[in-house]
Motif scaffolding. Structure first.
Motif, PDB file in Angstrom:
ATOM      1  N   ILE A   1       0.834  -1.196   0.000  1.00  0.00           N
ATOM      2  CA  ILE A   1       0.000   0.000   0.000  1.00  0.00           C
ATOM      3  C   ILE A   1       0.873   1.253   0.000  1.00  0.00           C
ATOM      4  O   ILE A   1       0.603   2.229  -0.712  1.00  0.00           O
ATOM      5  N   PHE A   2       1.944   1.224   0.789  1.00  0.00           N
ATOM      6  CA  PHE A   2       2.842   2.386   0.866  1.00  0.00           C
ATOM      7  C   PHE A   2       3.475   2.657  -0.494  1.00  0.00           C
ATOM      8  O   PHE A   2       3.530   3.809  -0.955  1.00  0.00           O
ATOM      9  N   GLU A   3       3.943   1.600  -1.149  1.00  0.00           N
ATOM     10  CA  GLU A   3       4.549   1.769  -2.468  1.00  0.00           C
ATOM     11  C   GLU A   3       3.519   2.294  -3.468  1.00  0.00           C
ATOM     12  O   GLU A   3       3.843   3.128  -4.327  1.00  0.00           O
ATOM     13  N   TRP A   4       2.292   1.820  -3.346  1.00  0.00           N
ATOM     14  CA  TRP A   4       1.245   2.262  -4.257  1.00  0.00           C
ATOM     15  C   TRP A   4       0.925   3.742  -4.044  1.00  0.00           C
ATOM     16  O   TRP A   4       0.754   4.496  -5.000  1.00  0.00           O
ATOM     17  N   VAL A   5       0.877   4.178  -2.783  1.00  0.00           N
ATOM     18  CA  VAL A   5       0.612   5.583  -2.484  1.00  0.00           C
ATOM     19  C   VAL A   5       1.730   6.457  -3.036  1.00  0.00           C
ATOM     20  O   VAL A   5       1.472   7.529  -3.615  1.00  0.00           O
TER      21      VAL A   5
ATOM     22  N   VAL B   1      -6.731  -0.263 -14.181  1.00  0.00           N
ATOM     23  CA  VAL B   1      -5.413  -0.814 -13.871  1.00  0.00           C
ATOM     24  C   VAL B   1      -5.587  -2.056 -13.005  1.00  0.00           C
ATOM     25  O   VAL B   1      -6.191  -1.990 -11.929  1.00  0.00           O
ATOM     26  N   PRO B   2      -5.077  -3.221 -13.436  1.00  0.00           N
ATOM     27  CA  PRO B   2      -5.230  -4.433 -12.614  1.00  0.00           C
ATOM     28  C   PRO B   2      -4.376  -4.372 -11.354  1.00  0.00           C
ATOM     29  O   PRO B   2      -3.289  -3.773 -11.345  1.00  0.00           O
ATOM     30  N   GLY B   3      -4.868  -4.977 -10.297  1.00  0.00           N
ATOM     31  CA  GLY B   3      -4.121  -5.073  -9.056  1.00  0.00           C
ATOM     32  C   GLY B   3      -4.160  -3.836  -8.193  1.00  0.00           C
ATOM     33  O   GLY B   3      -3.382  -3.722  -7.240  1.00  0.00           O
ATOM     34  N   VAL B   4      -5.057  -2.891  -8.485  1.00  0.00           N
ATOM     35  CA  VAL B   4      -5.162  -1.686  -7.657  1.00  0.00           C
ATOM     36  C   VAL B   4      -5.785  -2.063  -6.312  1.00  0.00           C
ATOM     37  O   VAL B   4      -6.809  -2.751  -6.276  1.00  0.00           O
ATOM     38  N   PRO B   5      -5.195  -1.653  -5.195  1.00  0.00           N
ATOM     39  CA  PRO B   5      -5.766  -2.008  -3.885  1.00  0.00           C
ATOM     40  C   PRO B   5      -7.187  -1.482  -3.724  1.00  0.00           C
ATOM     41  O   PRO B   5      -7.525  -0.396  -4.206  1.00  0.00           O
ATOM     42  N   ASN B   6      -8.002  -2.252  -3.055  1.00  0.00           N
ATOM     43  CA  ASN B   6      -9.402  -1.863  -2.838  1.00  0.00           C
ATOM     44  C   ASN B   6      -9.501  -1.025  -1.572  1.00  0.00           C
ATOM     45  O   ASN B   6      -9.794  -1.512  -0.487  1.00  0.00           O
ATOM     46  N   LEU B   7      -9.219   0.276  -1.714  1.00  0.00           N
ATOM     47  CA  LEU B   7      -9.261   1.186  -0.574  1.00  0.00           C
ATOM     48  C   LEU B   7     -10.653   1.788  -0.449  1.00  0.00           C
ATOM     49  O   LEU B   7     -11.314   2.066  -1.446  1.00  0.00           O
ATOM     50  N   ALA B   8     -11.079   2.004   0.760  1.00  0.00           N
ATOM     51  CA  ALA B   8     -12.387   2.620   1.009  1.00  0.00           C
ATOM     52  C   ALA B   8     -12.257   3.591   2.170  1.00  0.00           C
ATOM     53  O   ALA B   8     -11.399   3.438   3.044  1.00  0.00           O
ATOM     54  N   LEU B   9     -13.113   4.590   2.168  1.00  0.00           N
ATOM     55  CA  LEU B   9     -13.095   5.618   3.203  1.00  0.00           C
ATOM     56  C   LEU B   9     -14.419   5.603   3.934  1.00  0.00           C
ATOM     57  O   LEU B   9     -15.477   5.465   3.319  1.00  0.00           O
TER      58      LEU B   9
END
Length: 513
Positions: A3-7, A42-50
């Motif tokens: 997640i950190f790398e993705w951000v 984009v495949p593999g995008v983390p499923n983030l929710a707020l």
């Protein structure tokens, strides 16, 4: 760690998109919107929710505080009819029209959910408007109307939004039961904001260091929103009225260094919030499209196109109709011919942005009817307005050839002359030192130029500023060479660099900076 790398990757991508936007002379929200749209595929995008309760406070509180600080209360009063008509009338008309269109396109969507969709897409966005205005030349009055509208329309749209969300969740709604409470909340918000500002200013004055002051500003933004929500007041009106009051009384209490750093931090914070908003809604579009198959996907695309068209058409119709009525009144009074160009510019400046995204993200994730369609329609409307209207606004303005009598320039030039006169007067009792005499000669030369000007405007810079910039540049190059040669260390270099930075800021006009 993933997640950190993705951000980190997302922020880097956002910086690149913003740089590209500046390179082509466009506004960055349009490019962020396109980037968020690309994330959906984009495949593999983390499923983030707020958390829905957090969305409004996180995105709206700091954005509204930042925009409210920059608004001119005097100019708002001068154009209150135009601003009020757009902030209240246009929002209500857009909400009703979008709700009707949504119900026609998707008959199974409950009426309350249709109204929610209308309220989500109704308000143009302050950040989007200000970002676009930085890249186009608008008459001052048109810019004031757009800024005021984009700041104040959130209150009306959020009021409708909350009522419609409650009706959609509970299945019932009685205006007679909630109207007194909401009216009291509006009045209470307009009172609470200035009162909280009066309490905040003495507290902020106790902190002299920039980090503490800036952190306190963010605490105030979120804290005031949370207090307003707990007291059942309007968070938008409370934060905006707080910001306007603070902006009125804080300049004399804030150190220049803190103010400059604060502006930079807030610009960065608003940028990051825009990135986060577009990313969060962008990564929700992929799963939404996966859940929508066959006819459902066709309905979603048709609904998105219909909502976007409705938002654009209603705004154009409202602005042109209001302009025609005002023009007719002026013509009847004194025979003046109304101009259509400013109305066309205002009608095409209805970009949606972070406010629409925040309200869409704030919808309950469980049990809310047609939530996917509302989020999808809202995101497509943001994309459409930012790309279609935002990127074509500058060519339209060049075609319209709007004229501006430069009221800000006139006021600035005359105020600068008075300020120079006051500065010169203060030097009369400073002795006869050679440096004082040289400084006095500079102000006298600037005031002599102001006297020769038709409107008494003083020049933007003092006579020696160009030479001073040249000297500072030579000094900066010398210190850099000494560092490269190892004759001074990094600590000494950074101290001197800061001195030269402040010296250069003191002599560089804002337009050149």
């Amino acid at each position: 760690m993933l997640i950190f790398e993705w951000v980190v990757g997302v922020l880097l991508g956002a910086v690149v998109l913003a740089a590209l936007a500046r390179r082509v002379g466009a506004h960055y929200p349009a490019f962020l919107a396109l980037g968020g749209c690309a994330l959906a595929f984009v495949p593999g995008v983390p499923n983030l929710a707020l958390d829905p309760e957090l969305a409004l406070a996180l995105f709206l509180a700091p954005v509204l505080l930042d925009a409210g600080y920059d608004i001119s209360l005097r100019d708002l009063k001068a154009d209150w009819r135009s601003v009020g008509g757009l902030a209240l009338g246009a929002v209500a008309a857009t909400t009703a029209a979008v709700a009707l269109v949504a119900h026609l396109v998707v008959p199974e969507m409950p009426l309350a959910a249709c109204v929610v969709l209308g309220a989500v897409v109704a308000p143009p966005d302050a950040v989007a408007a200000l970002s676009v205005l930085r890249h186009v030349e608008l008459p001052h009055r048109v810019a004031v109307i757009l800024r005021g509208e984009s700041l104040l329309n959130d209150a009306g749209s959020l009021l409708i939004y909350r009522l419609a969300v409650a009706a959609a969740v509970t299945g019932s709604f009685h205006i007679s039961e909630v109207a007194p409470t909401f009216l009291l909340g509006i009045v209470g918000s307009l009172v609470a904001g200035p009162c909280l500002a009066r309490l905040y200013l003495p507290l902020a004055h106790r902190f002299s260091d920039a980090p503490s002051t800036i952190v306190l500003q963010f605490v105030a933004a979120f804290g005031i929103w949370l207090v307003a929500e707990r007291l059942h007041l309007s968070g938008v009106l409370t934060v905006v009225s707080f910001a306007i009051t603070v902006a009125r009384y804080s300049p004399g209490l804030t150190a220049p260094r803190t103010r400059i750093l604060s502006y930079a931090v807030w610009d960065t914070a608003v940028f990051v919030l825009n990135v986060l908003a577009f990313v969060l809604i962008g990564i929700q579009i992929g799963p939404i499209l996966d859940r929508l198959t066959g006819s459902d996907r066709s309905d979603a695309l048709l609904l998105a196109a219909a909502v976007f068209a409705t938002v654009v058409v209603v705004r154009i119709g409202w602005v042109l109709a209001a302009n025609g009525l005002r023009g007719l009144g002026r013509k009847l009074r004194r025979g003046a011919k109304p101009s259509l160009a400013p109305a066309l510019a205002i009608s095409w400046s209805g970009m949606r942005g972070i406010v629409t995204i925040a309200t869409a993200l704030a919808l309950p994730t469980e049990g809310f009817p047609q939530r996917d369609l509302i989020v999808f329609g809202a995101f497509c409307t943001v994309i459409g307005t930012l790309v279609v209207q935002g990127l074509t606004l500058a060519p339209l303005l060049r075609l319209l050839r709007l004229e501006d009598d430069d009221p800000v320039g006139r006021e600035t030039g005359r105020a600068r002359a008075e300020a120079y006169a006051a500065a010169l007067e203060s030097l009369r009792s400073a002795g006869e030192d050679s440096s004082v005499a040289a400084l006095r000669a500079e102000f006298e030369a600037a005031l002599a130029e102001a006297e020769r000007h038709d409107e008494g405007r003083a020049p933007e810079s003092l006579p020696s500023d160009a030479a001073r910039r040249q000297a500072i540049g030579a000094a900066r190059d010398t210190v850099l060479r000494l560092r490269r040669e190892g004759r001074i260390g990094d600590d000494a270099y950074y101290l001197l660099e800061e001195e030269f930075d402040w010296a250069e800021l003191n002599v560089t006009p804002r337009a050149e900076a």
